[in-house]
Design a protein around this motif. Structure first.
Motif, short mmCIF file in Angstrom:
data_model
loop_
_atom_site.label_atom_id
_atom_site.label_comp_id
_atom_site.label_asym_id
_atom_site.label_seq_id
_atom_site.Cartn_x
_atom_site.Cartn_y
_atom_site.Cartn_z
N GLY A 7 0.78 -1.17 0.11
CA GLY A 7 0.07 -0.25 -0.13
C GLY A 7 0.99 1.27 0.06
N GLU A 54 -2.34 5.87 -1.10
CA GLU A 54 -3.24 6.61 -2.09
C GLU A 54 -4.07 5.61 -2.94
N THR A 55 -3.52 4.39 -3.43
CA THR A 55 -3.97 3.65 -4.42
C THR A 55 -5.19 3.09 -3.87
N THR A 56 -6.33 3.10 -4.55
CA THR A 56 -7.48 2.22 -4.00
C THR A 56 -7.77 1.14 -4.87
N THR A 57 -7.24 0.92 -6.12
CA THR A 57 -7.60 -0.13 -7.18
C THR A 57 -6.34 -1.18 -7.26
N ARG A 96 -14.76 -2.66 0.41
CA ARG A 96 -14.17 -2.86 -1.04
C ARG A 96 -15.22 -3.65 -1.82
N THR A 103 -11.38 -2.80 -5.57
CA THR A 103 -11.47 -1.35 -5.40
C THR A 103 -11.78 -0.89 -3.91
N TYR A 104 -11.09 -0.42 -3.38
CA TYR A 104 -11.28 0.10 -2.05
C TYR A 104 -11.89 1.52 -1.65
N ALA A 105 -12.88 1.54 -0.72
CA ALA A 105 -13.42 2.86 -0.55
C ALA A 105 -12.65 3.86 -0.09
N PHE A 106 -11.50 3.29 0.58
CA PHE A 106 -10.41 4.36 1.36
C PHE A 106 -9.14 3.62 0.98
N PRO A 107 -8.03 4.41 0.58
CA PRO A 107 -6.93 3.50 0.24
C PRO A 107 -6.02 2.73 1.40
N PRO A 108 -5.85 1.52 1.30
CA PRO A 108 -5.01 0.89 2.49
C PRO A 108 -3.80 1.84 2.59
#
Length: 405
Positions: free
Chosen positions: A340, A343-346, A373, A385-390
């Motif tokens: 992680g 910033e990345t969510t996908t 997700r 795809t996450y609602a908030f980035p890990p």
């Protein structure tokens, strides 16, 4: 005669009568036993006759039918179809045992040959060609317990507008076709199994047959036709399918080769068929499942060099199982590990399947992989795809996944 002597005589007579009754009973039982043994022996011989009732052969300009029992020529003529049909029609009427007609030599057929139940048509030494413009099937079979064995059968399709080499029509049950047979150049299908309502074509065995260059399918099992075994077929270069099941269920296709057809195995509006242990090569579609076909099992086949190895149409039914086919990956699983960055969510996971999966699961296997997700799938990836980035970390997003087509 004194009373004592009279009693002795009566006792002797009585003993003789008892012995006679016992002997007759023994004879009756023995005769019955011998009859049963003979009946069983005859049933075995009749089911697979070794001697032909008629042998068809060519002698000069004549085609002759020799009686297999007397050795006499019972019928002859210049037209092979007429002589062969005469022999088939001259078998014992209303028989419940199998009788054989053997055809020896090369013949051109001017019309369709009809085979009825309890008939063994031995073509193992025959080479048959359909004459120009017959525009019909070469052989039509129906009834119970018939066998068509061997032979080279040329449908001469370039000079016909229609017709299959062998048509089996209802009602036909418990029959055998093949055993070293070669079929080629039919205008329509090599072998066409076609029942009708209340006149089923069922419980057939088609084995050891080469079928090439037919305008339609090598084998078509159509409506009201079911419960067959198709084994050791070699079907190639046919304009339709190597084998097509169309409204035909509960069949087994095994140990066969389907090559260079439009479709190798076509399952259309058909249920509960098993396709296993086959090699399917160089077709446009290796296996195609379409239009309400449900609960079919395609497992353990070799698929190579087909434009599309297995195609399941959107209108196919439910419950089809496709597993362990070399050349087509239908199920896969693994562990995906990402780092992680906050910033990345996908996070895309390559699934390695031969098509877009129909079902999948993705579970978090680390604390940082938790969180809201959702997952979607395409032909190459599961996309998480996450609602908030890990959060940022090294190999801190661990996902365990499984996908199936």
């Amino acid at each position: 005669m004194n009373p004592l002597d009279k009693n002795k005589v009566l006792a002797i007579v009585l003993i003789a009568i008892i012995c006679l009754i016992a002997f007759e009973g023994y004879q009756l039982v023995s005769l019955r036993t011998e009859h049963d043994k003979l009946a069983a022996k005859n049933a075995i011989l009749a089911s697979k006759p070794t001697e032909a009732a008629y042998i068809i052969f060519k002698d000069g300009g004549l085609v002759k039918a020799k009686n297999g029992l007397t050795g006499e020529i019972d019928f002859s003529g210049i037209d092979a179809s007429t002589v062969i049909q005469w022999a088939l029609d001259s078998l014992t009427p209303n028989r419940t045992w199998v009788e054989k007609v053997a055809v020896v030599g090369s013949f051109t057929l001017s019309s369709k040959i009809r085979v009825s139940g309890y008939t063994f048509l031995d073509l193992s030494q025959a080479n048959l060609t359909l004459a120009n413009n017959v525009n019909d099937d070469m052989i039509e079979a129906s009834g119970w317990y018939f066998t068509i064995a061997g032979g080279t059968l040329n449908g001469n399709g370039a000079n016909q507008t229609k017709g299959s080499v062998i048509l089996v029509k209802g009602e036909a049950q418990r029959f055998f076709i093949g055993y070293g047979m070669r079929i080629f150049n039919a205008a329509e299908h090599g072998i066409h199994l076609q029942g009708e309502q209340d006149k089923y074509v069922g419980v057939g065995v088609l084995v050891d047959i080469i079928i090439e260059g037919c305008g339609g399918s090598g084998v078509l099992s159509a409506a009201w036709s079911a419960d067959h075994i198709f084994s050791r077929l070699n079907c190639g270069g046919n304009g339709g399918s190597g084998i097509c099941l169309s409204s035909s269920g509960a069949n087994l296709i095994v140990d066969s080769l389907f090559w260079n057809n439009f479709k190798g195995v076509d399952i259309y509006h058909s249920m509960q068929n098993v396709v296993t242990g086959n090699r399917i090569d160089f077709n446009k579609y290796g296996v195609c499942i379409a239009y309400g076909s449900s609960e079919n099992l395609v497992i353990g086949n070799e698929l190579h060099n087909n434009t599309e190895q297995i195609r399941v149409e959107v209108d196919a039914g439910n419950g089809n199982i496709i597993r362990e086919n070399r050349g087509y990956v239908a199920e896969n699983y693994g562990t995906a590990i990402f780092s992680g960055d906050g910033e990345t969510t996908t996070f895309p996971i390559p699934h390695g399947l031969s098509g877009t999966p129909k079902s999948w699961s993705v579970e978090a296997a680390s604390a940082d992989a938790m969180g809201n997700r959702y997952v979607v799938a395409n032909a190459t990836h599961l996309i998480v795809t996450y609602a908030f980035p890990p959060p940022q970390g090294n190999d801190n997003v661990v996902l365990v996944w499984r996908a199936e087509t």
